[in-house]
Design a protein around this motif. Sequence first.
Motif, PDB file in Angstrom:
ATOM      1  N   VAL A  71     -37.121   0.610  31.196  1.00 51.46           N
ATOM      2  CA  VAL A  71     -36.267   0.669  32.388  1.00 51.46           C
ATOM      3  C   VAL A  71     -35.777  -0.735  32.719  1.00 51.46           C
ATOM      4  O   VAL A  71     -36.571  -1.673  32.781  1.00 51.46           O
ATOM      5  CB  VAL A  71     -37.036   1.262  33.586  1.00 51.46           C
ATOM      6  N   ASP A  94     -33.432   3.547  30.494  1.00 48.10           N
ATOM      7  CA  ASP A  94     -32.765   4.034  31.700  1.00 48.10           C
ATOM      8  C   ASP A  94     -32.487   2.895  32.654  1.00 48.10           C
ATOM      9  O   ASP A  94     -33.151   1.865  32.621  1.00 48.10           O
ATOM     10  CB  ASP A  94     -33.656   5.065  32.410  1.00 48.10           C
ATOM     11  N   ASN A  95     -31.514   3.150  33.509  1.00 46.74           N
ATOM     12  CA  ASN A  95     -31.185   2.195  34.560  1.00 46.74           C
ATOM     13  C   ASN A  95     -30.740   3.020  35.759  1.00 46.74           C
ATOM     14  O   ASN A  95     -29.919   3.915  35.623  1.00 46.74           O
ATOM     15  CB  ASN A  95     -30.062   1.252  34.089  1.00 46.74           C
ATOM     16  N   TYR A  96     -31.302   2.719  36.927  1.00 40.84           N
ATOM     17  CA  TYR A  96     -31.119   3.602  38.077  1.00 40.84           C
ATOM     18  C   TYR A  96     -30.226   3.032  39.167  1.00 40.84           C
ATOM     19  O   TYR A  96     -29.958   3.681  40.165  1.00 40.84           O
ATOM     20  CB  TYR A  96     -32.497   3.941  38.666  1.00 40.84           C
ATOM     21  N   ARG A  99     -27.276   4.976  40.853  1.00 48.11           N
ATOM     22  CA  ARG A  99     -27.406   6.383  41.240  1.00 48.11           C
ATOM     23  C   ARG A  99     -27.270   6.579  42.752  1.00 48.11           C
ATOM     24  O   ARG A  99     -27.792   5.796  43.543  1.00 48.11           O
ATOM     25  CB  ARG A  99     -28.763   6.926  40.791  1.00 48.11           C
ATOM     26  N   GLU A 101     -28.761   8.626  44.732  1.00 47.77           N
ATOM     27  CA  GLU A 101     -30.026   8.720  45.458  1.00 47.77           C
ATOM     28  C   GLU A 101     -30.622   7.350  45.741  1.00 47.77           C
ATOM     29  O   GLU A 101     -31.323   7.166  46.738  1.00 47.77           O
ATOM     30  CB  GLU A 101     -31.076   9.519  44.665  1.00 47.77           C
ATOM     31  N   VAL A 102     -30.362   6.422  44.819  1.00 43.12           N
ATOM     32  CA  VAL A 102     -30.894   5.067  44.972  1.00 43.12           C
ATOM     33  C   VAL A 102     -30.184   4.336  46.126  1.00 43.12           C
ATOM     34  O   VAL A 102     -30.824   3.690  46.954  1.00 43.12           O
ATOM     35  CB  VAL A 102     -30.787   4.283  43.645  1.00 43.12           C
ATOM     36  N   ALA A 117     -34.522   1.481  43.051  1.00 44.75           N
ATOM     37  CA  ALA A 117     -34.385   1.880  41.644  1.00 44.75           C
ATOM     38  C   ALA A 117     -35.748   1.903  40.955  1.00 44.75           C
ATOM     39  O   ALA A 117     -36.021   2.782  40.127  1.00 44.75           O
ATOM     40  CB  ALA A 117     -33.434   0.936  40.914  1.00 44.75           C
ATOM     41  N   PHE A 120     -37.620   5.015  41.961  1.00 49.04           N
ATOM     42  CA  PHE A 120     -37.139   6.175  41.223  1.00 49.04           C
ATOM     43  C   PHE A 120     -37.623   6.165  39.776  1.00 49.04           C
ATOM     44  O   PHE A 120     -38.008   7.192  39.229  1.00 49.04           O
ATOM     45  CB  PHE A 120     -35.604   6.230  41.240  1.00 49.04           C
ATOM     46  N   ALA A 121     -37.609   5.001  39.176  1.00 45.73           N
ATOM     47  CA  ALA A 121     -37.935   4.888  37.756  1.00 45.73           C
ATOM     48  C   ALA A 121     -39.325   5.426  37.456  1.00 45.73           C
ATOM     49  O   ALA A 121     -39.547   6.102  36.449  1.00 45.73           O
ATOM     50  CB  ALA A 121     -37.840   3.427  37.314  1.00 45.73           C
TER      51      ALA A 121
END
Lengths: 206, 206
Positions: A71, A94-96, A99, A101-102, A117, A120-121
């Motif tokens: 991540v 992945d990268n959040y 998003r 939601e973030v 982030a 979430f990760a």
Amino acid sequence: MYIKDPMSIENKSFDIINDGMNEHNFTEQELKVVQRTIHTTGDFDYQNIVMFKNNPIEVGIEAIKSGCRIVTDTKMAFSGINKGALSKANCTMDNYIAREEVFKMAKEKEITRSMAAMDFALQEGVDIFVIGNAPTALFRIGELINEGKVSPKLIIGVPVGFVGASESKEYIREFNIPTITTKGTKGGSNVAAAIVNALLYMAVGR
Amino acid sequence: MYIKDPMSIENKSFDIINDGMNEHNFTEQELKVVQRTIHTTGDFDYQNIVMFKNNPIEVGIEAIKSGCRIVTDTKMAFSGINKGALSKANCTMDNYIAREEVFKMAKEKEITRSMAAMDFALQEGVDIFVIGNAPTALFRIGELINEGKVSPKLIIGVPVGFVGASESKEYIREFNIPTITTKGTKGGSNVAAAIVNALLYMAVGR
């Protein structure tokens, strides 16, 4: 007239980097990581500031070889990591940060998007954190480890800057976890990606 | 305990950068560009190596305000450029490095993908070239200008490294075209993106 063959350019670069470095005590594997950070920044100072703690290269290579989940904090670090090598290694990444939601969570909790982030990760588990930009992400990872919410195999933590970056790296080095970090203000998404690529190339080749 | 408000972090960063700089002769606008390169690298040396030629900031801001086309050499530079500001400015941005045709052309002509990407880019015209990684891209742009095939308004040319990077920047500074470059080996996709962002913020705000 200039060299147009990519591998010749890279090989020549590493020869020049090798010749330009001071005497050092790096292992052969550490040297590969350090030289790639110099290669990506044009800055020999990285030989003085890259720090390895708790056997991070061996652990990182083993994690990569067994197909790990990576991540990153930024899209830039994500972009800079070699996708061919990554897929050869059966690793996912992945990268959040972008998003929806973030964004929402960051606003609600009054924290940075980088912190949200990380929250979430961990829902899907994280083997290797790659933090090149946000000190707050690195601080948050430490908090989440302390709370028993995530247990990464390796943290590559090289946030750049003047507010908290140096401190966040000092903080994460105190954990009994494999880390690759830099001392001081220097670092960045490019440096983070270069370190991941060095590990990938050692683990599975180009 | 650490600062979690992004704008406070950024403002404090720029205060520290301002305090840490040597005496200089930058204009207010140049200073904004230079400080953003320091911000993105953690490296005060950028105050000594960023070079402005042929009024690049004014030209760049004007181009951005009139909705220009930007081409980057890498996906990392592309990733690092602020998309919100870009869309506010009605600018478009492209990157050709990963296209199938570019792979093919590079192989056929025995040139780097970065060079082939420039050849493709000019087919739709380019207002601002943003080169953070590949000296060969910058050399190629010079050749294409000499051949009358492209006439960019501004070149942001900050390739990093030890083979041709410094020379490619010297070469491009000789053109009678607005350029923002660095002296020596330092630079990178992050630096390139930071320079574009500095111009974007001056042109249309955040």
